[in-house]
Design an enzyme around this catalytic site. Structure first.
Site, short mmCIF file in Angstrom:
data_model
loop_
_atom_site.label_atom_id
_atom_site.label_comp_id
_atom_site.label_asym_id
_atom_site.label_seq_id
_atom_site.Cartn_x
_atom_site.Cartn_y
_atom_site.Cartn_z
N ASP A 264 -1.09 -2.39 2.42
CA ASP A 264 -2.31 -2.28 3.25
C ASP A 264 -3.63 -3.02 2.68
OD1 ASP A 264 -3.75 -1.01 5.34
OD2 ASP A 264 -3.81 0.84 4.34
N GLY B 56 -6.67 -6.65 6.49
CA GLY B 56 -7.68 -6.92 7.28
C GLY B 56 -9.02 -7.06 6.52
N ARG B 57 -9.05 -5.99 5.66
CA ARG B 57 -10.34 -5.79 4.84
C ARG B 57 -10.67 -7.09 4.07
NH1 ARG B 57 -9.00 0.16 3.25
NH2 ARG B 57 -7.02 -0.57 4.28
N ASN C 103 1.14 0.41 14.88
CA ASN C 103 0.64 -0.65 14.89
C ASN C 103 0.98 -1.47 16.34
OD1 ASN C 103 1.47 -1.41 11.53
ND2 ASN C 103 -0.63 -0.73 12.20
N ARG D 227 -2.54 -1.95 18.09
CA ARG D 227 -3.70 -3.03 17.72
C ARG D 227 -3.70 -3.87 18.87
NH1 ARG D 227 -3.26 -4.15 11.19
NH2 ARG D 227 -3.31 -1.91 10.57
N ARG E 295 0.79 2.59 -2.51
CA ARG E 295 -0.10 2.23 -1.26
C ARG E 295 -1.28 1.48 -1.81
NH1 ARG E 295 -1.25 4.90 4.42
NH2 ARG E 295 -2.41 3.07 5.07
N ARG F 224 -2.81 7.92 2.18
CA ARG F 224 -2.21 8.72 3.32
C ARG F 224 -0.81 7.83 3.53
NH1 ARG F 224 -6.59 6.81 6.04
NH2 ARG F 224 -6.45 4.71 7.27
N SER G 12 0.68 7.81 6.69
CA SER G 12 0.89 6.89 7.84
C SER G 12 2.46 6.76 8.53
CB SER G 12 0.15 5.55 7.86
OG SER G 12 -1.12 5.54 7.08
#
Ligand code: IPE
Ligand code: IPE
Ligand code: MG
Length: 246
Positions: free
Chosen positions: A21, A24-25, A69, A72, A189, A195, A197
């Protein structure tokens, strides 16, 4: 001293699962588009896959695309599918060189035909590899997996193939996408989210968890070692007392 010296090769997780994960950030922090983060994330995949095989981890499962996903933006989904095709094409050599068998879990019927074709091909070409099983969770959702299992078991009961009293953990395991894999020992993670997910809900019943703030495109060997070393320091009691397992 090499970094792996602190790792006990006799106490490796038999099944390591990673929720990759933060792509994107990572891109956003650099003022780039999310797609750039996904692209850079593939390098981390290669590093982790090769390193796990070298260490002697027998099963590695990577959460690559969830059932959620699909919600998105279409452009991002398309980018991820394209990246998947190019990675599968490009990494076949890595898998063969490292004796890694590719496997997948999830609802493959939802994937574009081109992805399905590439995936099936790489799975077929690597089927006899023995060192490690790399499982890609693609269009994977644990609830969907459980629903499918319940439906299939119900059909078997209805057709008198099994009886209700036969249903036990083993029967459930056999009807999950992961039927050929052991329970998960360690879940990692990245990106600071704490979490699950919708990932492997049944299979993580007694897994250990390791969360790190590192964003997936920055995840390297050292981060993997840190997670394994943390895992090896834990006492897994499986309901028993500490005295019982000493
Ligand atoms: C993980 O990174 C890759 C996928 C879920 C496909 P994200 O895309 O979720 O990145 P963040 O969480 O938005 O930073
Ligand atoms: C989980 O990441 C799915 C994958 C890593 C493929 P998400 O980024 O989609 O998870 P949520 O929605 O933030 O929980
Ligand atoms: Mg995310």
């Amino acid at each position: 001293m090499s970094l792996t010296e602190n790792i006990n090769k006799d106490n490796l997780p038999k099944h390591l699962a990673i929720i990759m994960d933060g792509n994107g950030r990572w891109a956003k922090q650099k003022g780039m588009l999310r797609a750039f983060g996904h692209e850079k994330g593939t390098k981390s995949v290669r590093v982790v896959v090769e390193e796990c095989a070298k260490l002697g981890i027998e099963n590695l499962t990577l959460y690559a695309f969830s059932t959620e996903n699909w919600n998105r933006p279409k452009l991002e989904v398309d980018t991820l599918m394209k990246l998947l095709i190019s990675s599968l094409k490009g990494e076949l050599k890595t898998l063969q060189n490292n004796d890694i068998r590719l496997n997948s879990i999830g609802n493959l019927d939802n994937l574009p035909a081109s992805v399905k074709k590439e995936l099936t091909e790489v799975i077929a070409k690597t089927k006899d590899n023995k060192r490690m099983t790399l499982t890609l969770a693609l269009s994977y959702g644990s609830r969907e997996e459980i629903i499918t299992a319940v439906k299939n078991i119900s059909d078997k009961v209805k057709n008198n193939i099994i009886s209700t009293t036969d249903i036990d953990e083993s029967i459930i395991n056999q009807h999950l996408y992961t039927h050929n894999l052991p329970d998960v020992d360690l879940v990692i993670r990245t990106s600071g989210e704490h979490r699950i997910s919708n990932f492997l809900l049944w299979q993580i019943a007694y897994a250990e968890f390791y969360f790190t703030d590192v964003l997936w495109p920055d995840f390297r060997e050292k981060d993997l070692y840190d997670a394994i070393i943390s895992y090896q320091k834990r006492e897994r009691r499986f309901g028993k007392t500490s005295e019982q397992i000493k």
